[in-house]
Design an enzyme around this catalytic site. Structure first.
Site, mmCIF file in Angstrom:
data_model
loop_
_atom_site.group_PDB
_atom_site.id
_atom_site.type_symbol
_atom_site.label_atom_id
_atom_site.label_comp_id
_atom_site.label_asym_id
_atom_site.label_seq_id
_atom_site.Cartn_x
_atom_site.Cartn_y
_atom_site.Cartn_z
ATOM 1 N N GLY A 226 6.432 5.269 14.534
ATOM 2 C CA GLY A 226 6.295 5.437 13.080
ATOM 3 C C GLY A 226 5.788 6.802 12.642
ATOM 4 N NE ARG B 152 -2.256 -1.044 14.418
ATOM 5 C CZ ARG B 152 -1.839 0.196 14.122
ATOM 6 N NH1 ARG B 152 -0.554 0.457 13.954
ATOM 7 N NH2 ARG B 152 -2.701 1.182 14.010
ATOM 8 C CG HIS C 59 3.108 2.419 17.802
ATOM 9 N ND1 HIS C 59 2.030 1.582 17.966
ATOM 10 C CD2 HIS C 59 2.939 3.003 16.587
ATOM 11 C CE1 HIS C 59 1.243 1.656 16.905
ATOM 12 N NE2 HIS C 59 1.777 2.516 16.049
ATOM 13 N N GLY D 193 0.862 -1.185 0.000
ATOM 14 C CA GLY D 193 0.000 0.000 0.000
ATOM 15 C C GLY D 193 0.896 1.231 0.000
ATOM 16 C CD GLU E 66 2.125 -1.098 20.110
ATOM 17 O OE1 GLU E 66 1.663 0.039 20.299
ATOM 18 O OE2 GLU E 66 2.538 -1.477 19.014
HETATM 19 C C1 DGY Z 1 -1.614 4.526 12.914
HETATM 20 O O1 DGY Z 1 -1.953 5.628 12.493
HETATM 21 O O2 DGY Z 1 -2.231 3.511 12.661
HETATM 22 C C2 DGY Z 1 -0.394 4.465 13.764
HETATM 23 O O3 DGY Z 1 0.006 3.178 14.030
HETATM 24 C C3 DGY Z 1 -0.614 5.204 15.057
HETATM 25 O O4 DGY Z 1 -0.276 6.500 14.795
#
Ligand code: DGY
Length: 329
Positions: free
Chosen positions: A293, A244, A291, A160, A273
């Site tokens: 990202g 995830r 986490h 994606g 988490e």
């Molecule tokens: C999301 O946006 O899914 C991230 O993992 C959390 O910011």
């Protein structure tokens, strides 16, 4: 909601000030100043009394929470792109649309994946710890050697937005890109990314050097990387996950790392988490991030903008732009 009235909105976590200020101007909003994640009872109480609910990845918006929704709850506007923490089927059954924040955290998340792709084989975290601990004795011809990423083969699961952004970056580092996805990308996109489609995931796992997980978490991807699939990776392979945690069987990963069956891992997400499998914590060949990202000022502000846009478009009587499509899960 009565026409022209500001939607009663509940936000479950502290959002950046600039986002909260704008929301407060537009909506009749209740924030969570303490930022303590809500308990299940608190979530149920919140959805009982609002028009719009704004959860984050840390809220388990399961069927019980949706069942507790009052008659006025007409929109769940998630602050984040992943919606695996929301029972979409239950929301659909109650006719409550769910929106997310796609596109605005792609580049930040792909940067983080790339950072892990370099950090793990080149032993960056280990080296940094050594320097801080005062145990570094200076440069040595055989000191702390890692593995080169240039010329290696990267397998991406999930092509994606984020997967494609990772492919673009990897290409710039001279890495050969392979990918497994539900659908093959159009030829011009494959060409632009220099990416090779691998229809069979198991086969791809047997001939790559680095694996990056970039697919959404759904019923179909739960423990996609289980003990069997982990055993298909060679002992020189690095596993990167910023998607995830539940996509990997975390205990099986820790066992494989401990047994030297894979070379290392870079993880930004975990199954439960903020709890992390204890067997991962002592390993030197693992980089563990909290986490991070999408954790940039720019990204979080843009996520807030998307939430606000979704609520405003919905309040104006239109379909919100980021409504999560049926069949996502
Ligand atoms: C999301 O946006 O899914 C991230 O993992 C959390 O910011």
């Amino acid at each position: 909601m009565a026409q022209g009235k500001a939607p009663r909105t509940v936000v479950t976590r502290k959002l950046p000030d600039i986002v909260e200020t704008r929301m407060a101007e537009l909506f009749d909003v209740r924030f969570n100043a303490s930022d303590v994640p809500m308990t299940k009872n608190e979530l149920c109480a919140a959805v009982a009394e609002c028009d719009v609910f704004v959860p984050t990845v840390t809220d388990d918006v399961d069927a019980d929470v949706i069942a507790a929704a009052g008659p006025d709850l007409k929109l769940i506007a998630n602050f984040g792109v992943g919606v695996d923490h929301i029972d979409l089927a239950a929301a659909r059954a109650r006719n409550i649309p769910v929106t997310n924040t796609p596109g605005v955290l792609t580049e930040d998340t792909a940067d983080m994946v790339m950072a892990l792709i370099i950090a793990v084989p080149r032993r960056l975290a280990e080296g940094e710890k050594q320097v801080r601990a005062g145990s570094w004795k200076g440069w040595a011809p055989t000191g702390m050697l890692g593995h080169r990423v240039n010329g290696k083969r990267l397998g991406i699961i999930g092509m994606g937005r984020i997967g494609r952004a990772v492919a673009q970056r990897a290409r710039g580092f001279g890495i050969e890109v392979h990918y497994h996805n539900r659908h093959r990308l159009p030829d011009p996109v494959e060409e632009e990314l220099g990416a090779t489609f691998r229809d069979d995931l198991d086969t791809m796992l047997t001939d790559i050097d680095i694996l990056s997980i970039n697919c959404p978490y759904t019923r179909a991807t739960h423990h996609l990387l289980d003990e069997r699939r982990l055993s298909l990776l060679g002992s020189e392979v690095y596993v990167i996950n910023a998607a995830r945690g539940e996509i990997i069987d975390e205990q099986a990963l820790a066992n494989a790392l401990n047994a030297g069956k894979i070379a290392g891992a870079g993880l930004d997400v975990y199954e439960d988490e903020p709890r992390i499998c204890a067997d991962l914590l002592d390993l030197d060949n693992v980089v563990l991030l909290p986490h991070l990202g999408s954790a940039t000022f720019e990204g979080r502000e843009a996520m807030g903008d998307r939430v606000i846009t979704n609520i405003r478009v919905w309040a104006d009587g239109h379909r919100p732009p980021d409504q999560v499509l049926e069949g996502w899960a």
